[in-house]
Design a protein around this motif. Sequence first.
Motif, PDB file in Angstrom:
ATOM      1  N   SER A  82      14.247  20.661  18.113  1.00 28.51           N
ATOM      2  CA  SER A  82      14.216  21.693  19.153  1.00 28.51           C
ATOM      3  C   SER A  82      12.893  21.636  19.918  1.00 28.51           C
ATOM      4  O   SER A  82      12.873  21.747  21.154  1.00 28.51           O
ATOM      5  CB  SER A  82      14.402  23.085  18.533  1.00 28.51           C
ATOM      6  OG  SER A  82      15.666  23.201  17.913  1.00 28.51           O
ATOM      7  N   ARG A  84      12.907  18.703  22.231  1.00 21.53           N
ATOM      8  CA  ARG A  84      13.798  18.929  23.383  1.00 21.53           C
ATOM      9  C   ARG A  84      13.109  19.781  24.441  1.00 21.53           C
ATOM     10  O   ARG A  84      13.214  19.495  25.641  1.00 21.53           O
ATOM     11  CB  ARG A  84      15.087  19.603  22.904  1.00 21.53           C
ATOM     12  CG  ARG A  84      16.105  19.816  24.000  1.00 21.53           C
ATOM     13  CD  ARG A  84      17.429  20.283  23.446  1.00 21.53           C
ATOM     14  NE  ARG A  84      18.352  20.652  24.508  1.00 21.53           N
ATOM     15  CZ  ARG A  84      19.597  21.078  24.300  1.00 21.53           C
ATOM     16  NH1 ARG A  84      20.065  21.171  23.065  1.00 21.53           N
ATOM     17  NH2 ARG A  84      20.372  21.401  25.325  1.00 21.53           N
ATOM     18  N   GLY A  94      18.518  25.820  30.248  1.00 20.88           N
ATOM     19  CA  GLY A  94      19.524  26.459  29.401  1.00 20.88           C
ATOM     20  C   GLY A  94      19.246  26.310  27.914  1.00 20.88           C
ATOM     21  O   GLY A  94      20.118  26.546  27.087  1.00 20.88           O
ATOM     22  N   PHE A  95      18.021  25.932  27.567  1.00 21.03           N
ATOM     23  CA  PHE A  95      17.612  25.784  26.157  1.00 21.03           C
ATOM     24  C   PHE A  95      16.196  26.334  26.074  1.00 21.03           C
ATOM     25  O   PHE A  95      15.280  25.806  26.700  1.00 21.03           O
ATOM     26  CB  PHE A  95      17.641  24.302  25.753  1.00 21.03           C
ATOM     27  CG  PHE A  95      17.407  24.061  24.287  1.00 21.03           C
ATOM     28  CD1 PHE A  95      18.450  24.129  23.381  1.00 21.03           C
ATOM     29  CD2 PHE A  95      16.137  23.772  23.806  1.00 21.03           C
ATOM     30  CE1 PHE A  95      18.240  23.909  22.020  1.00 21.03           C
ATOM     31  CE2 PHE A  95      15.911  23.549  22.455  1.00 21.03           C
ATOM     32  CZ  PHE A  95      16.970  23.618  21.561  1.00 21.03           C
ATOM     33  N   ARG A 127      20.480  29.229  23.693  1.00 25.63           N
ATOM     34  CA  ARG A 127      21.190  28.288  24.556  1.00 25.63           C
ATOM     35  C   ARG A 127      22.040  29.061  25.552  1.00 25.63           C
ATOM     36  O   ARG A 127      22.713  30.020  25.189  1.00 25.63           O
ATOM     37  CB  ARG A 127      22.108  27.370  23.725  1.00 25.63           C
ATOM     38  CG  ARG A 127      21.383  26.479  22.747  1.00 25.63           C
ATOM     39  CD  ARG A 127      22.346  25.802  21.786  1.00 25.63           C
ATOM     40  NE  ARG A 127      21.687  24.889  20.856  1.00 25.63           N
ATOM     41  CZ  ARG A 127      21.074  25.253  19.741  1.00 25.63           C
ATOM     42  NH1 ARG A 127      21.041  26.541  19.404  1.00 25.63           N
ATOM     43  NH2 ARG A 127      20.503  24.359  18.955  1.00 25.63           N
ATOM     44  N   ASP A 162      24.926  28.087  28.635  1.00 24.18           N
ATOM     45  CA  ASP A 162      25.613  27.055  29.404  1.00 24.18           C
ATOM     46  C   ASP A 162      25.504  27.374  30.893  1.00 24.18           C
ATOM     47  O   ASP A 162      24.973  28.424  31.283  1.00 24.18           O
ATOM     48  CB  ASP A 162      27.077  26.912  28.954  1.00 24.18           C
ATOM     49  CG  ASP A 162      27.875  28.203  29.119  1.00 24.18           C
ATOM     50  OD1 ASP A 162      27.524  29.027  29.980  1.00 24.18           O
ATOM     51  OD2 ASP A 162      28.852  28.388  28.373  1.00 24.18           O
ATOM     52  N   GLU A 178      24.215  34.529  22.510  1.00 22.59           N
ATOM     53  CA  GLU A 178      23.216  33.925  23.398  1.00 22.59           C
ATOM     54  C   GLU A 178      22.593  34.944  24.338  1.00 22.59           C
ATOM     55  O   GLU A 178      21.412  34.840  24.682  1.00 22.59           O
ATOM     56  CB  GLU A 178      23.843  32.774  24.200  1.00 22.59           C
ATOM     57  CG  GLU A 178      25.059  33.123  25.017  1.00 22.59           C
ATOM     58  CD  GLU A 178      26.364  32.842  24.289  1.00 22.59           C
ATOM     59  OE1 GLU A 178      27.355  32.532  24.960  1.00 22.59           O
ATOM     60  OE2 GLU A 178      26.384  32.937  23.047  1.00 22.59           O
TER      61      GLU A 178
END
Length: 554
Positions: A208, A211, A279-280, A308, A310, A393
């Motif tokens: 994570s 990323r 989006g993360f 997260r 989408d 989320e």
Amino acid sequence: MLQNRFRHTKRYREIMNAFLKNGFSHILFRLGITDRTSSKKDGAVMNMQDIGVKLRLTLQELGPTFIKLGQIASSRRDLVPFEIADELEKLQDHVAPFPFEQVKEIIETELEMPIDSLFTEFEKEPIATASIGQVHAARLSSGEKVAVKVQRPNIYHVVNKDLTILSDLARFLEDNMDWAEAYRLQDMVDEFARSLRDELDYRVEARSGERIAKQFEGVPTVHIPSIFWDLSTSKVLTTELIHGVKVNDLERLDAEGYDRERIAERIVHSMLDQILMAGFFHGDPHPGNIFVLPNNVISYLDFGMVGRLDDDMKYHFATLIIQLRKGNTENMIKTLDAMGILSDDTDMMTFKKDVDHLQSKYYDVPFEEIKPGAFFLDLFRIAYRHRIQIPTEITILGKSILTLEGFITKLAPGFSIMSAVEPFGKKLIMERYSPKNVLRKSLLHWKENIEILTDFPKDLKELSTLIRKGNLQMNIHIPQVQMILRRLDQVSNRLSFSIILLSFSILMVGLIVGASISGETNMLWRLPIIEAGSIIASLLFLYLIYSIFKSGRM
């Protein structure tokens, strides 16, 4: 459940005793977990704040699994009363450190080398402790300073046992309590279990972090600590050691000449970039996880919890903010519906009134003065009132923004997070409707439709096979089905009554005609049968007419 209960009897007893000791015996009895005798001790009515305090103390006593559960519950203000959530936010994750001998043993077992061969220096005293692990400063042979996070001994088995117990209790409550089934308590516990098991695997946290680091490649104002993969496993995580100033250490920031306004701007912009563009995002951006480096550079730490979103959810969030500014209640409700927040059971009239009230609350407030954290709290209040379960989320997003808003207000009182959100939202909407994106989505839908058409003959063949074998089953859900069935029952009864009345009338006509032709008397046992039958038929006819008019249906 019974098998697990026997296997974990001691832990079950510890959990029950902790709740009983802190005054929850009456609630446990109401839930069907204990008997009435144990509930007589404390029948006193507790208000929500008292329950919150006692619950916080209980969870703190029960250890890491329950502390994490309480921390997650504190962010679910759509499900948990606000007074209880406020108390659960105070749960502390700091516990006494475990001995260096155990640290050394875990590192050497995991990395399969003596600790002296791995590090030229290793501080025996931890620089940070938590319920799952603790962090030690060390130095590599290359001279680099690193932070080594080591998981507590046997913590995985302790947490796994507690998660099994929680799953059993959730299943028991769903089987016996309507509210537990309505809130899908078992699904919530399963989701919590997945999140906590991910947190127990330091490799997930490392991935994570990497990323998010990729999101800021080439961005000199944001720094993410690098990972040393050759010195990391599921129980040991080695990262670059960050030397900086905690973002809430305002005195030191001022003393060392940092620009607090610029720091606030960089934190907010970098978080919004994670949320609305990538989006993360970092799911727990509290001051202990954000350090300030020289030249006002921001450094994020600890990626055990991430969120997260989408593309659709990012768009809906941006649309919601823009509709709030426009004061458009109808479009706000449409956006909330598109986010999957509303259900068939939602009372739309009352819900619309609440959203109207929410919108009017912010109508006269300058947009830059609106606090998104307060907006999320109001949204969660509406959700709690209407028993609406908000997607996980969104709750993580709300928690992140609330946490961010809490220390940004102190760091730079004049900085507006909402003003920073707006350009990101507009950019997101522009991108969604850009020709390139529209063309990409059209091609994707075209491809999906082609696949559906290609599979259609095979699906049709399978359907015909099922019908031929008599294996086709249909599940039809009709709202208010009981009322419809009751009405159908009334209609069928009335039709039956009409048919009986018609048959009786035909019989009487037959008797009258037969008596007239034969000239026989219409007396039976000295009773005028035909006259009596005519009267009964007339009364039945009048009753039928009366019942039709009474129902209001002709």
